[in-house]
Design an enzyme around this catalytic site. Structure first.
Site, PDB file in Angstrom:
ATOM      1  N   LYS A   8      -1.811  -5.566  -1.674  1.00  0.00           N
ATOM      2  CA  LYS A   8      -3.068  -4.700  -1.320  1.00  0.00           C
ATOM      3  C   LYS A   8      -4.449  -5.363  -0.994  1.00  0.00           C
ATOM      4  CE  LYS A   8      -2.435  -0.884  -4.404  1.00  0.00           C
ATOM      5  NZ  LYS A   8      -2.936   0.009  -5.522  1.00  0.00           N
ATOM      6  N   HIS A  66      -1.258   4.533   5.298  1.00  0.00           N
ATOM      7  CA  HIS A  66      -1.843   5.387   4.390  1.00  0.00           C
ATOM      8  C   HIS A  66      -3.154   4.534   3.796  1.00  0.00           C
ATOM      9  CE1 HIS A  66       0.776   2.689   2.442  1.00  0.00           C
ATOM     10  NE2 HIS A  66       0.428   2.968   1.252  1.00  0.00           N
ATOM     11  N   ARG A  67      -2.932   3.297   3.219  1.00  0.00           N
ATOM     12  CA  ARG A  67      -4.053   2.663   2.923  1.00  0.00           C
ATOM     13  C   ARG A  67      -5.059   1.886   4.060  1.00  0.00           C
ATOM     14  NH1 ARG A  67      -1.317  -0.744   0.669  1.00  0.00           N
ATOM     15  NH2 ARG A  67      -1.113   0.694  -1.208  1.00  0.00           N
ATOM     16  N   LYS A  99       0.303  -2.776  10.431  1.00  0.00           N
ATOM     17  CA  LYS A  99       0.826  -1.814   9.246  1.00  0.00           C
ATOM     18  C   LYS A  99      -0.872  -1.223   9.186  1.00  0.00           C
ATOM     19  CE  LYS A  99       1.828  -1.326   4.528  1.00  0.00           C
ATOM     20  NZ  LYS A  99       2.188  -1.903   3.182  1.00  0.00           N
ATOM     21  N   PHE A 106       5.013  -5.098   0.863  1.00  0.00           N
ATOM     22  CA  PHE A 106       5.372  -5.229  -0.398  1.00  0.00           C
ATOM     23  C   PHE A 106       6.058  -3.985  -0.783  1.00  0.00           C
ATOM     24  CE2 PHE A 106       2.141  -2.522  -2.386  1.00  0.00           C
ATOM     25  CZ  PHE A 106       1.204  -2.552  -1.242  1.00  0.00           C
ATOM     26  N   GLY A 107       6.494  -3.924  -2.061  1.00  0.00           N
ATOM     27  CA  GLY A 107       6.764  -2.479  -2.635  1.00  0.00           C
ATOM     28  C   GLY A 107       8.193  -1.955  -2.066  1.00  0.00           C
ATOM     29  N   ASN A 135      -2.992  -6.369  -7.241  1.00  0.00           N
ATOM     30  CA  ASN A 135      -1.673  -6.259  -6.502  1.00  0.00           C
ATOM     31  C   ASN A 135      -2.046  -7.094  -5.205  1.00  0.00           C
ATOM     32  OD1 ASN A 135      -0.241  -5.386  -4.188  1.00  0.00           O
ATOM     33  ND2 ASN A 135       0.340  -3.518  -5.205  1.00  0.00           N
ATOM     34  N   ASP A 147      -5.408   4.388  -5.212  1.00  0.00           N
ATOM     35  CA  ASP A 147      -4.261   4.545  -5.862  1.00  0.00           C
ATOM     36  C   ASP A 147      -3.203   5.323  -4.888  1.00  0.00           C
ATOM     37  OD1 ASP A 147      -3.046   4.393  -8.515  1.00  0.00           O
ATOM     38  OD2 ASP A 147      -2.574   6.700  -8.091  1.00  0.00           O
ATOM     39  N   SER A 148      -2.107   4.556  -4.798  1.00  0.00           N
ATOM     40  CA  SER A 148      -1.159   4.955  -3.801  1.00  0.00           C
ATOM     41  C   SER A 148       0.260   5.278  -4.460  1.00  0.00           C
ATOM     42  CB  SER A 148      -1.235   3.804  -2.782  1.00  0.00           C
ATOM     43  OG  SER A 148      -1.000   2.490  -3.539  1.00  0.00           O
TER      44      SER A 148
HETATM   45  P1  IMP Z   1      -1.146   1.569  -7.794  1.00  0.00           P
HETATM   46  O1  IMP Z   1      -1.390   0.213  -7.795  1.00  0.00           O
HETATM   47  O2  IMP Z   1      -0.820   2.288  -8.842  1.00  0.00           O
HETATM   48  O3  IMP Z   1      -1.609   2.180  -6.461  1.00  0.00           O
HETATM   49  O4  IMP Z   1       0.756   1.278  -7.305  1.00  0.00           O
HETATM   50  C1  IMP Z   1       1.126   1.788  -6.167  1.00  0.00           C
HETATM   51  C2  IMP Z   1       2.712   1.439  -5.825  1.00  0.00           C
HETATM   52  O5  IMP Z   1       2.831   2.311  -4.879  1.00  0.00           O
HETATM   53  C3  IMP Z   1       2.841   0.106  -5.329  1.00  0.00           C
HETATM   54  O6  IMP Z   1       2.963  -0.666  -6.583  1.00  0.00           O
HETATM   55  C4  IMP Z   1       4.119   0.366  -4.630  1.00  0.00           C
HETATM   56  O7  IMP Z   1       5.192   0.469  -5.576  1.00  0.00           O
HETATM   57  C5  IMP Z   1       3.747   1.564  -3.937  1.00  0.00           C
HETATM   58  N1  IMP Z   1       3.232   1.479  -2.629  1.00  0.00           N
HETATM   59  C6  IMP Z   1       1.873   2.045  -2.355  1.00  0.00           C
HETATM   60  N2  IMP Z   1       1.395   1.265  -1.149  1.00  0.00           N
HETATM   61  C7  IMP Z   1       2.621   0.638  -1.028  1.00  0.00           C
HETATM   62  C8  IMP Z   1       2.778   0.176   0.696  1.00  0.00           C
HETATM   63  O8  IMP Z   1       1.750   0.096   1.517  1.00  0.00           O
HETATM   64  N3  IMP Z   1       4.003  -0.372   0.869  1.00  0.00           N
HETATM   65  C9  IMP Z   1       5.241  -0.431  -0.043  1.00  0.00           C
HETATM   66  N4  IMP Z   1       4.906   0.507  -1.372  1.00  0.00           N
HETATM   67  C10 IMP Z   1       3.666   0.880  -1.536  1.00  0.00           C
END
Ligand code: IMP
Length: 197
Positions: A12, A180-181, A175, A152-153, A9, A69-70
């Site tokens: 990230k 959180h991250r 940010k 993103f996301g 990602n 993981d978020s």
């Molecule tokens: P992971 O790669 O399984 O951790 O996916 C985390 C998903 O959670 C991302 O693809 C986004 O959909 C969402 N997400 C996590 N952190 C964020 C952020 O900081 N902003 C927006 N979406 C987030």
């Protein structure tokens, strides 16, 4: 010490490189390390998935690895999409679609029921089997529109009340200071620095 960051990602990667790169820690991406695997995130919790990603990439690269993981927990949706955040409505579905879908689901719902949070579990896996963990949360509400061009996301629908802006309106530094991250990765970096000093 060199670590592989277990993610594909780009959003990230940008955030984490800014936090992690110090003169003692060097982060390379999976692309830099020539690793192209998809790790199945089948854990029930953010902690399990973060550890699985870090350990698998450490084993493949034979180098220490970090992973996170978020996801987004929306109280009105029983804390969904949660660990399914990336796969919610299909992993190849655009975030514009996912975000509009969520705004629609919450149409007419009052502010106090729109509470949500981004959650992040971070993990470092060392080649000797040592595991380090850290966690971070950012509280907010699901806003009423899609706003902002950064991040993103789900950032364009996540309104950070304490700042009065949508997450996608924050600069990378703004940010990282509250997210959180940002919190989880800063704690993880500090724990790693303690170990390798
Ligand atoms: P992971 O790669 O399984 O951790 O996916 C985390 C998903 O959670 C991302 O693809 C986004 O959909 C969402 N997400 C996590 N952190 C964020 C952020 O900081 N902003 C927006 N979406 C987030």
């Amino acid at each position: 010490m060199k670590f592989v960051f277990a993610t594909k990602n780009e959003g990230k990667v940008k955030e984490v490189l800014k936090i992690f790169n110090t003169d003692k820690i060097d982060i390379i991406t999976m692309l830099d390390a020539n690793i192209d695997v998809d790790i199945i995130e089948d854990g029930n919790t953010f902690d399990e998935n973060a550890e699985k990603k870090a350990v698998e990439i450490m084993k493949i690269s034979k180098m220490p690895a970090i992973a996170d993981d978020s996801g987004l927990e929306i109280d009105y949706m029983d804390k969904k999409p949660g660990v399914m955040s990336a796969r919610f409505l299909g992993k190849d579905t655009s975030y514009d679609f996912k975000n509009r879908h969520i705004l629609k689901l919450l149409e007419g719902v009052a502010d106090e029921k729109r509470t949500a949070r981004f959650v992040c579990s971070a993990c470092a896996a060392f080649t000797d089997g040592k595991i380090i963990r850290a966690k971070g949360v950012l509280e907010g509400i699901i806003g009423y529109e899609i706003k902002g061009k950064n991040g993103f996301g789900y950032d364009p629908i996540f309104f950070v009340k304490s700042i009065g802006k949508y997450s996608a309106e924050l600069s990378l530094d703004e940010k990282n200071a509250i997210s959180h991250r940002g919190k989880a990765m800063t704690e993880l970096r500090n724990k790693i620095l303690e170990i390798i000093k």
